[in-house]
Design an enzyme around this catalytic site. Structure first.
Site, PDB file in Angstrom:
ATOM      1  N   GLY A  55      -1.220  -5.604   1.676  1.00 53.53           N
ATOM      2  CA  GLY A  55      -0.044  -4.905   1.691  1.00 53.53           C
ATOM      3  C   GLY A  55       0.816  -4.757   3.074  1.00 53.53           C
ATOM      4  N   GLU A 109       0.039   0.922   8.017  1.00 49.08           N
ATOM      5  CA  GLU A 109      -0.357   0.840   6.347  1.00 49.08           C
ATOM      6  C   GLU A 109       0.898   0.539   5.620  1.00 49.08           C
ATOM      7  OE1 GLU A 109      -2.131   0.435   3.961  1.00 49.08           O
ATOM      8  OE2 GLU A 109      -3.498   1.957   3.764  1.00 49.08           O
ATOM      9  N   ASP A 110       0.581  -0.082   4.361  1.00 49.96           N
ATOM     10  CA  ASP A 110       2.000  -0.124   3.391  1.00 49.96           C
ATOM     11  C   ASP A 110       2.282   1.272   2.791  1.00 49.96           C
ATOM     12  OD1 ASP A 110      -0.459  -0.188   1.904  1.00 49.96           O
ATOM     13  OD2 ASP A 110       0.085  -1.971   0.842  1.00 49.96           O
ATOM     14  N   ASP A 113      -1.265   6.597  -0.337  1.00 49.27           N
ATOM     15  CA  ASP A 113      -1.380   7.222  -1.523  1.00 49.27           C
ATOM     16  C   ASP A 113      -2.247   8.456  -1.730  1.00 49.27           C
ATOM     17  OD1 ASP A 113      -1.504   7.453  -4.430  1.00 49.27           O
ATOM     18  OD2 ASP A 113      -1.510   5.542  -4.953  1.00 49.27           O
ATOM     19  N   LYS A 141       3.276   8.596  -0.664  1.00 39.72           N
ATOM     20  CA  LYS A 141       3.357   9.592  -1.839  1.00 39.72           C
ATOM     21  C   LYS A 141       2.820  10.828  -1.651  1.00 39.72           C
ATOM     22  CE  LYS A 141       2.852   5.561  -5.049  1.00 39.72           C
ATOM     23  NZ  LYS A 141       1.988   4.948  -6.136  1.00 39.72           N
ATOM     24  N   PHE A 162       3.966   3.835  -9.313  1.00 38.95           N
ATOM     25  CA  PHE A 162       3.772   2.906  -8.780  1.00 38.95           C
ATOM     26  C   PHE A 162       5.001   2.057  -8.287  1.00 38.95           C
ATOM     27  CE2 PHE A 162       2.194  -1.605  -9.028  1.00 38.95           C
ATOM     28  CZ  PHE A 162       0.927  -1.573  -8.212  1.00 38.95           C
ATOM     29  N   VAL A 163       4.762   1.497  -7.009  1.00 37.35           N
ATOM     30  CA  VAL A 163       5.819   0.703  -6.526  1.00 37.35           C
ATOM     31  C   VAL A 163       5.386  -0.818  -6.091  1.00 37.35           C
ATOM     32  CG1 VAL A 163       6.988   2.434  -5.873  1.00 37.35           C
ATOM     33  CG2 VAL A 163       5.523   1.587  -4.331  1.00 37.35           C
ATOM     34  N   ASP A 169       2.328  -5.051  -4.174  1.00 38.92           N
ATOM     35  CA  ASP A 169       2.058  -5.989  -5.216  1.00 38.92           C
ATOM     36  C   ASP A 169       1.756  -5.353  -6.558  1.00 38.92           C
ATOM     37  OD1 ASP A 169      -0.617  -5.498  -4.333  1.00 38.92           O
ATOM     38  OD2 ASP A 169      -1.365  -6.927  -5.809  1.00 38.92           O
ATOM     39  N   ARG A 175       5.165  -9.134  -3.672  1.00 38.06           N
ATOM     40  CA  ARG A 175       5.072  -8.904  -2.467  1.00 38.06           C
ATOM     41  C   ARG A 175       6.427  -9.502  -1.653  1.00 38.06           C
ATOM     42  NH1 ARG A 175      -0.143  -7.193  -1.469  1.00 38.06           N
ATOM     43  NH2 ARG A 175      -1.731  -8.336  -2.452  1.00 38.06           N
TER      44      ARG A 175
HETATM   45  P1  XMP Z   1      -4.962   5.335  -1.022  1.00 40.30           P
HETATM   46  O1  XMP Z   1      -5.116   5.982  -2.447  1.00 40.30           O
HETATM   47  O2  XMP Z   1      -6.407   4.926  -0.615  1.00 40.30           O
HETATM   48  O3  XMP Z   1      -4.308   4.108  -1.347  1.00 40.30           O
HETATM   49  O4  XMP Z   1      -4.303   6.215  -0.076  1.00 40.30           O
HETATM   50  C1  XMP Z   1      -3.555   3.192  -0.354  1.00 40.30           C
HETATM   51  C2  XMP Z   1      -3.763   1.760  -0.806  1.00 40.30           C
HETATM   52  O5  XMP Z   1      -3.616   1.660  -2.293  1.00 40.30           O
HETATM   53  C3  XMP Z   1      -2.469   0.693  -2.579  1.00 40.30           C
HETATM   54  N1  XMP Z   1      -1.527   1.395  -3.133  1.00 40.30           N
HETATM   55  C4  XMP Z   1      -0.499   0.694  -3.743  1.00 40.30           C
HETATM   56  N2  XMP Z   1      -0.094  -0.496  -3.865  1.00 40.30           N
HETATM   57  N3  XMP Z   1       1.886   0.131  -5.257  1.00 40.30           N
HETATM   58  C5  XMP Z   1       0.876  -0.872  -4.657  1.00 40.30           C
HETATM   59  O6  XMP Z   1       1.124  -2.108  -4.747  1.00 40.30           O
HETATM   60  C6  XMP Z   1       1.505   1.293  -5.244  1.00 40.30           C
HETATM   61  O7  XMP Z   1       2.269   2.136  -5.646  1.00 40.30           O
HETATM   62  C7  XMP Z   1       0.321   1.676  -4.490  1.00 40.30           C
HETATM   63  N4  XMP Z   1      -0.213   2.906  -4.212  1.00 40.30           N
HETATM   64  C8  XMP Z   1      -1.283   2.617  -3.407  1.00 40.30           C
HETATM   65  C9  XMP Z   1      -2.237   0.001  -1.063  1.00 40.30           C
HETATM   66  O8  XMP Z   1      -2.768  -1.096  -0.911  1.00 40.30           O
HETATM   67  C10 XMP Z   1      -2.744   0.879  -0.196  1.00 40.30           C
HETATM   68  O9  XMP Z   1      -3.022   0.374   1.186  1.00 40.30           O
HETATM   69 MG    MG Z   2      -2.132  -4.013  -3.654  1.00 38.32          MG
END
Ligand code: XMP
Ligand code: MG
Length: 187
Positions: A55, A109-110, A113, A141, A162-163, A169, A175
């Site tokens: 991501g 990081e992207d 969450d 988030k 979710f985004v 993606d 992406r």
């Molecule tokens: P955590 O829960 O480990 O999650 O902080 C981080 C990773 O989860 C993916 N992620 C998302 N990917 N839309 C996405 O496409 C979202 O809304 C989303 N939320 C979490 C992401 O890969 C991230 O590195």
């Molecule tokens: Mg993903």
């Protein structure tokens, strides 16, 4: 599915409907602000940007070009997501080949969450004794944070929905959208 020239248009990806959240212009302006802040903070340290795949590759590629000094780039692949929900277990699918001892590392990081991915990765990173660790995430988030992690720079705090877009993606798609889109409750 593709928004023509109108960034205000919704997009459909497979079975889901997404509405615009951040425009390309908003994203680019913020990435350049963070790039400038990092340039000021690491003017002569030749930091190593570590992009967490998949991501973060879009964000990282813009961020390093907004960083106006010498730097290196590396990649790790971690995975915790299937579909639109975090699966719980983190897998290191691809590791880092570079020696981190004494390096100033900037983790890119992207999205943070639950914080699980970053928490897991930072613990691994510490063991390699870098000189410093700075963390940057494009999105966060805040409502979803279950694992406390230090994030030094946040592009945007967003709702717990979710985004997709700008590297993020849904089932591998979306992406390449230059802006960010959020899942519509209306379906
Ligand atoms: P955590 O829960 O480990 O999650 O902080 C981080 C990773 O989860 C993916 N992620 C998302 N990917 N839309 C996405 O496409 C979202 O809304 C989303 N939320 C979490 C992401 O890969 C991230 O590195
Ligand atoms: Mg993903």
């Amino acid at each position: 599915m593709y928004p023509g020239n109108n960034p205000n248009e919704a997009v459909n990806i497979l079975d889901l409907h997404f509405i615009p959240l951040l425009t390309e212009q908003q994203v680019q302006a913020r990435v350049h602000e963070i790039g400038a802040a990092l340039t000021a903070r690491f003017p002569d340290q030749k930091p190593l940007f570590i992009s967490i795949l998949s991501g973060a590759f879009v964000f990282a590629s813009d961020l390093i070009r907004a960083f106006k000094s010498d730097c290196e780039v590396g990649f790790v692949k971690l995975s915790s997501y299937t579909g639109t929900r975090s699966s719980g277990a983190i897998q290191t699918v691809m590791g880092l080949e570079k020696d981190l001892r004494g390096r100033h590392v900037i983790v890119v990081e992207d999205i943070v969450d639950t914080g699980r991915t970053l928490h897991f990765f930072l613990n691994q990173l510490q063991l390699q004794e870098p000189a410093s660790i700075c963390t940057v995430t494009f999105l966060r988030k805040p409502e979803a944070a279950a694992f406390p992690v230090q994030v030094d720079y946040v592009g945007f705090d967003i709702e717990d929905k979710f985004v997709v877009g700008y590297g993020l993606d849904y089932e591998g798609l979306g992406r390449n959208l230059p802006g960010v889109y959020q899942l519509s409750e209306q379906g």
